[in-house]
Each structure stands twice: as structure tokens, then as C-alpha cells.
Motif scaffolding. Structure first.
Motif, PDB file in Angstrom:
ATOM      1  N   GLN A 109      -6.367   1.697  -2.226  1.00  0.00           N
ATOM      2  CA  GLN A 109      -5.626   2.316  -3.330  1.00  0.00           C
ATOM      3  C   GLN A 109      -6.035   1.599  -4.605  1.00  0.00           C
ATOM      4  O   GLN A 109      -5.950   0.370  -4.688  1.00  0.00           O
ATOM      5  CB  GLN A 109      -4.116   2.198  -3.060  1.00  0.00           C
ATOM      6  CG  GLN A 109      -3.225   2.663  -4.201  1.00  0.00           C
ATOM      7  CD  GLN A 109      -2.714   1.504  -5.032  1.00  0.00           C
ATOM      8  OE1 GLN A 109      -2.341   0.463  -4.495  1.00  0.00           O
ATOM      9  NE2 GLN A 109      -2.707   1.674  -6.352  1.00  0.00           N
ATOM     10  N   GLY A 159      -5.761  -2.097  -6.053  1.00  0.00           N
ATOM     11  CA  GLY A 159      -4.325  -2.156  -5.794  1.00  0.00           C
ATOM     12  C   GLY A 159      -4.039  -2.764  -4.433  1.00  0.00           C
ATOM     13  O   GLY A 159      -3.595  -3.898  -4.313  1.00  0.00           O
ATOM     14  N   LYS A 218       2.532   6.133  -7.134  1.00  0.00           N
ATOM     15  CA  LYS A 218       1.417   6.576  -7.977  1.00  0.00           C
ATOM     16  C   LYS A 218       0.801   7.899  -7.532  1.00  0.00           C
ATOM     17  O   LYS A 218       0.041   8.508  -8.277  1.00  0.00           O
ATOM     18  CB  LYS A 218       0.346   5.482  -8.027  1.00  0.00           C
ATOM     19  CG  LYS A 218       0.832   4.155  -8.607  1.00  0.00           C
ATOM     20  CD  LYS A 218      -0.128   3.027  -8.258  1.00  0.00           C
ATOM     21  CE  LYS A 218       0.360   1.671  -8.687  1.00  0.00           C
ATOM     22  NZ  LYS A 218       0.195   1.420 -10.117  1.00  0.00           N
ATOM     23  N   ASN A 251       2.818   1.683  -3.346  1.00  0.00           N
ATOM     24  CA  ASN A 251       1.938   2.139  -4.423  1.00  0.00           C
ATOM     25  C   ASN A 251       1.581   3.614  -4.273  1.00  0.00           C
ATOM     26  O   ASN A 251       1.537   4.351  -5.251  1.00  0.00           O
ATOM     27  CB  ASN A 251       0.651   1.299  -4.470  1.00  0.00           C
ATOM     28  CG  ASN A 251       0.896  -0.086  -5.024  1.00  0.00           C
ATOM     29  OD1 ASN A 251       2.020  -0.423  -5.415  1.00  0.00           O
ATOM     30  ND2 ASN A 251      -0.144  -0.901  -5.045  1.00  0.00           N
ATOM     31  N   GLU A 301      -5.188   7.329 -10.931  1.00  0.00           N
ATOM     32  CA  GLU A 301      -4.816   6.767  -9.622  1.00  0.00           C
ATOM     33  C   GLU A 301      -5.688   7.416  -8.550  1.00  0.00           C
ATOM     34  O   GLU A 301      -5.865   8.629  -8.563  1.00  0.00           O
ATOM     35  CB  GLU A 301      -3.342   7.055  -9.297  1.00  0.00           C
ATOM     36  CG  GLU A 301      -2.357   6.570 -10.352  1.00  0.00           C
ATOM     37  CD  GLU A 301      -2.299   5.050 -10.476  1.00  0.00           C
ATOM     38  OE1 GLU A 301      -2.846   4.351  -9.590  1.00  0.00           O
ATOM     39  OE2 GLU A 301      -1.713   4.568 -11.468  1.00  0.00           O
ATOM     40  N   ALA A 302      -6.204   6.609  -7.629  1.00  0.00           N
ATOM     41  CA  ALA A 302      -7.101   7.179  -6.621  1.00  0.00           C
ATOM     42  C   ALA A 302      -7.031   6.426  -5.299  1.00  0.00           C
ATOM     43  O   ALA A 302      -6.618   5.263  -5.237  1.00  0.00           O
ATOM     44  CB  ALA A 302      -8.538   7.156  -7.141  1.00  0.00           C
ATOM     45  N   PRO A 314      -1.733   8.700  -5.547  1.00  0.00           N
ATOM     46  CA  PRO A 314      -3.181   8.772  -5.777  1.00  0.00           C
ATOM     47  C   PRO A 314      -3.827   9.903  -4.980  1.00  0.00           C
ATOM     48  O   PRO A 314      -3.375  10.229  -3.884  1.00  0.00           O
ATOM     49  CB  PRO A 314      -3.679   7.417  -5.274  1.00  0.00           C
ATOM     50  CG  PRO A 314      -2.669   6.988  -4.260  1.00  0.00           C
ATOM     51  CD  PRO A 314      -1.355   7.530  -4.745  1.00  0.00           C
ATOM     52  N   LYS A 315      -4.876  10.500  -5.578  1.00  0.00           N
ATOM     53  CA  LYS A 315      -5.651  11.541  -4.878  1.00  0.00           C
ATOM     54  C   LYS A 315      -6.968  10.934  -4.407  1.00  0.00           C
ATOM     55  O   LYS A 315      -7.525  10.054  -5.048  1.00  0.00           O
ATOM     56  CB  LYS A 315      -5.947  12.696  -5.841  1.00  0.00           C
ATOM     57  CG  LYS A 315      -4.699  13.363  -6.414  1.00  0.00           C
ATOM     58  CD  LYS A 315      -4.099  14.351  -5.440  1.00  0.00           C
ATOM     59  CE  LYS A 315      -2.913  15.092  -6.036  1.00  0.00           C
ATOM     60  NZ  LYS A 315      -1.729  14.199  -6.262  1.00  0.00           N
ATOM     61  N   TYR A 316      -7.470  11.450  -3.281  1.00  0.00           N
ATOM     62  CA  TYR A 316      -8.740  10.954  -2.767  1.00  0.00           C
ATOM     63  C   TYR A 316      -9.862  11.179  -3.772  1.00  0.00           C
ATOM     64  O   TYR A 316      -9.954  12.230  -4.394  1.00  0.00           O
ATOM     65  CB  TYR A 316      -9.106  11.668  -1.459  1.00  0.00           C
ATOM     66  CG  TYR A 316      -8.456  11.044  -0.251  1.00  0.00           C
ATOM     67  CD1 TYR A 316      -8.854   9.790   0.196  1.00  0.00           C
ATOM     68  CD2 TYR A 316      -7.457  11.719   0.437  1.00  0.00           C
ATOM     69  CE1 TYR A 316      -8.256   9.220   1.312  1.00  0.00           C
ATOM     70  CE2 TYR A 316      -6.853  11.153   1.549  1.00  0.00           C
ATOM     71  CZ  TYR A 316      -7.256   9.904   1.986  1.00  0.00           C
ATOM     72  OH  TYR A 316      -6.672   9.344   3.085  1.00  0.00           O
ATOM     73  N   TRP A 317     -10.687  10.158  -3.907  1.00  0.00           N
ATOM     74  CA  TRP A 317     -11.928  10.324  -4.676  1.00  0.00           C
ATOM     75  C   TRP A 317     -13.082   9.765  -3.861  1.00  0.00           C
ATOM     76  O   TRP A 317     -12.982   8.644  -3.380  1.00  0.00           O
ATOM     77  CB  TRP A 317     -11.852   9.596  -6.031  1.00  0.00           C
ATOM     78  CG  TRP A 317     -13.026   9.988  -6.870  1.00  0.00           C
ATOM     79  CD1 TRP A 317     -13.098  11.034  -7.749  1.00  0.00           C
ATOM     80  CD2 TRP A 317     -14.327   9.384  -6.870  1.00  0.00           C
ATOM     81  NE1 TRP A 317     -14.369  11.113  -8.286  1.00  0.00           N
ATOM     82  CE2 TRP A 317     -15.142  10.107  -7.762  1.00  0.00           C
ATOM     83  CE3 TRP A 317     -14.903   8.297  -6.196  1.00  0.00           C
ATOM     84  CZ2 TRP A 317     -16.492   9.809  -7.989  1.00  0.00           C
ATOM     85  CZ3 TRP A 317     -16.248   7.994  -6.418  1.00  0.00           C
ATOM     86  CH2 TRP A 317     -17.026   8.741  -7.319  1.00  0.00           C
ATOM     87  N   SER A 357      -6.594   1.886  -9.239  1.00  0.00           N
ATOM     88  CA  SER A 357      -6.168   2.516 -10.490  1.00  0.00           C
ATOM     89  C   SER A 357      -7.325   2.498 -11.484  1.00  0.00           C
ATOM     90  O   SER A 357      -8.231   1.668 -11.376  1.00  0.00           O
ATOM     91  CB  SER A 357      -4.978   1.767 -11.086  1.00  0.00           C
ATOM     92  OG  SER A 357      -3.884   1.787 -10.187  1.00  0.00           O
ATOM     93  N   PHE A 388       0.834  -1.207   0.000  1.00  0.00           N
ATOM     94  CA  PHE A 388       0.000   0.000   0.000  1.00  0.00           C
ATOM     95  C   PHE A 388       0.870   1.260   0.000  1.00  0.00           C
ATOM     96  O   PHE A 388       0.690   2.158  -0.828  1.00  0.00           O
ATOM     97  CB  PHE A 388      -0.916  -0.025   1.229  1.00  0.00           C
ATOM     98  CG  PHE A 388      -1.829   1.173   1.328  1.00  0.00           C
ATOM     99  CD1 PHE A 388      -3.069   1.169   0.696  1.00  0.00           C
ATOM    100  CD2 PHE A 388      -1.457   2.297   2.055  1.00  0.00           C
ATOM    101  CE1 PHE A 388      -3.914   2.265   0.785  1.00  0.00           C
ATOM    102  CE2 PHE A 388      -2.299   3.392   2.149  1.00  0.00           C
ATOM    103  CZ  PHE A 388      -3.537   3.380   1.516  1.00  0.00           C
TER     104      PHE A 388
END
Lengths: 96, 62, 95
Positions: free
Chosen positions: C67, C57, B50, B46, C80-81, B52-55, C69, B43
């Protein structure tokens, strides 16, 4: 009455291998056989095997679970079947 | 002398976690801790890689 | 209730061990589930009837964040989210 999240491992373990109906906060219902209940998040993992379909897995997050009812009790055979679709290579490791 | 030696044993976060795991999982504690560490590592790695942004940006469940 | 008293007062180590054994089996199976989900196309049912799909992920160990994709949102694909598990009611995938 105790919330689902606050139950004991014994209580969660009692539903493993049985076909259940899980109800969530939005009154959605999910049916399937219980593979496990995560003791950290109280999330329920259901496996459902239907003819002519690929086996599917549904995880209902513990915070959303309001009720779990046993519909049909599982047997040693259903436990074996569930393991064979879910963990073919690891069946021997988890067969405690 | 390392900085660790100045801390009382109960204050070491790793040991506290190990003691908690022992209480929860008994003789399987080390194995579960290992499985969890591997998952958390995936986690974290990644997320580093990557970004990642919160959605959604704002939590749905307020 | 009698059950509550039974739970509180049973301090024998054998019942502790039994509880640890059950918790361990349940947790191992859940960690296994998360590892099977990896790289699978997963459908997430979220609050307010939001339904999205993404490639799974990893989860953090406390099950607070997922996490993912290639998240298919109503407004397009987010490469990516991170999903907050509090926003998610359920998720499902095919084996």
C-alpha cells in the motif's frame, strides 16, 4: 536444482552479512551486504553503504531472484556496522 | 453456550494459525505473530481509510 | 543427494529448533525492514521496465501487496495505490 524461493532457512541464513551479487529474472544485478532474507517471500534485503552517500536499502522480491553469489565474506565488524546503520535503537534486541 | 464451542478444536482458524506459527518459529512464535498482526492491522486500516486502487489496473506479470 | 537425505531424515528436535531460530531471526529482520520503509520515498522497479516512485505505507504479511501513497506513474500522480508484489522486481530507498 532448487529455486531460490524453495531453499531452507539455513541456506538463506548462510548469505546474511556477506557481500553478494543478486541476479534477477531480467538479468539485472544488485550488489550489497545481506541484512536478511524473508523466510515467507524469499525476498533479499541488501544494505549498501558508500562514502559520501546515504546508506541505501534494496529489497529484491523473492519471486524474481534467480541467483545469489557471495562476493566477499563479512566479519563481526561488518555485521556490527550494518546493524548500527540499519537499527540503531534495536541493535541489542536482534543480537541473538 | 457460544457458537465456538460447537466446533472441534482443530477447526478454529486462530488455533490453526497459532499451531502453524509454533511449528515455523518455535518459542518465538507468539512474538512474530504479534509483530505480523500489528503490520497487517496497519495495512488493513490504511486500505479502509485510503481506499487505494490497484496500479497498474491490469497485472504486468501475466 | 546426501544433503537431501540428511535434511529428510534428521528428525531430531535440536535441528528443528535450530531451523526455527534461524527462520525467526530472518523474519524479524524482514519485518523490521518493512517498518523502516514506512513513510520513506521508495523506488519500485517493475516488470516491463516500469519504474515508479511512491511513499511507502505498508505491506500485507504475506508480501502480496504494497500500500503506497503519491505514486508517480508515467501518466501522473495517483494519490493512493496498491502495488501487486508479483509486478515488482525490486524496490529501494535511502536510510
Amino acid at each position: 536444482m532448487l529455486q531460490w524461493r524453495d531453499r531452507s532457512p539455513q541456506h538463506w541464513h548462510e548469505v546474511v552479512n556477506h557481500e553478494v551479487c543478486v541476479t534477477n529474472r531480467d538479468q539485472q544485478r544488485f550488489e550489497g551486504r545481506v541484512f536478511t532474507v524473508d523466510p515467507v517471500s524469499a525476498s533479499v534485503v541488501l544494505v549498501s553503504v558508500q562514502e559520501n552517500e546515504r546508506p541505501s536499502v534494496t529489497v529484491i522480491l523473492g519471486h524474481a531472484v534467480t541467483d545469489v553469489q557471495i562476493l566477499r565474506r563479512g566479519t563481526e565488524e561488518t555485521e556490527r556496522q550494518m546493524k548500527s546503520v540499519f537499527l540503531p535503537d534495536r541493535a541489542q534486541i536482534l543480537s541473538a | 453456550v457460544s457458537w465456538r464451542s460447537s466446533l472441534p478444536p482443530s477447526e478454529r482458524p486462530g488455533e490453526r494459525r497459532t499451531a502453524e506459527m509454533k511449528k515455523l518459529y518455535g518459542k518465538d512464535a507468539a512474538m512474530i505473530q504479534g509483530m505480523e498482526a500489528a503490520m497487517q492491522l496497519t495495512f488493513d486500516r490504511n486500505c479502509d481509510k485510503k481506499q487505494p486502487k490497484y496500479w497498474p489496473v491490469i497485472p504486468l506479470n501475466l | 543427494s546426501p544433503r537431501f537425505i540428511a535434511l529428510c531424515c534428521s528428525s531430531s528436535s535440536s535441528s528443528d529448533e535450530e531451523e526455527q531460530r534461524l527462520r525467526s531471526e530472518l523474519r524479524q529482520r524482514f519485518l523490521w525492514t518493512l517498518s523502516v520503509m514506512r513513510d520513506k520515498l521508495v523506488q519500485f522497479d517493475m516488470h516491463e521496465r516500469v519504474r515508479v516512485r511512491a511513499r511507502f505505507g505498508a505491506s500485507d504479511i504475506d508480501v502480496l501487496r504494497f500500500q503506497v501513497s503519491d505514486l508517480e506513474t508515467p501518466l501522473g500522480v495517483q494519490r493512493e495505490a496498491l502495488l501487486r508484489c508479483q509486478d515488482v522486481l525490486s524496490c529501494s530507498f535511502e536510510l
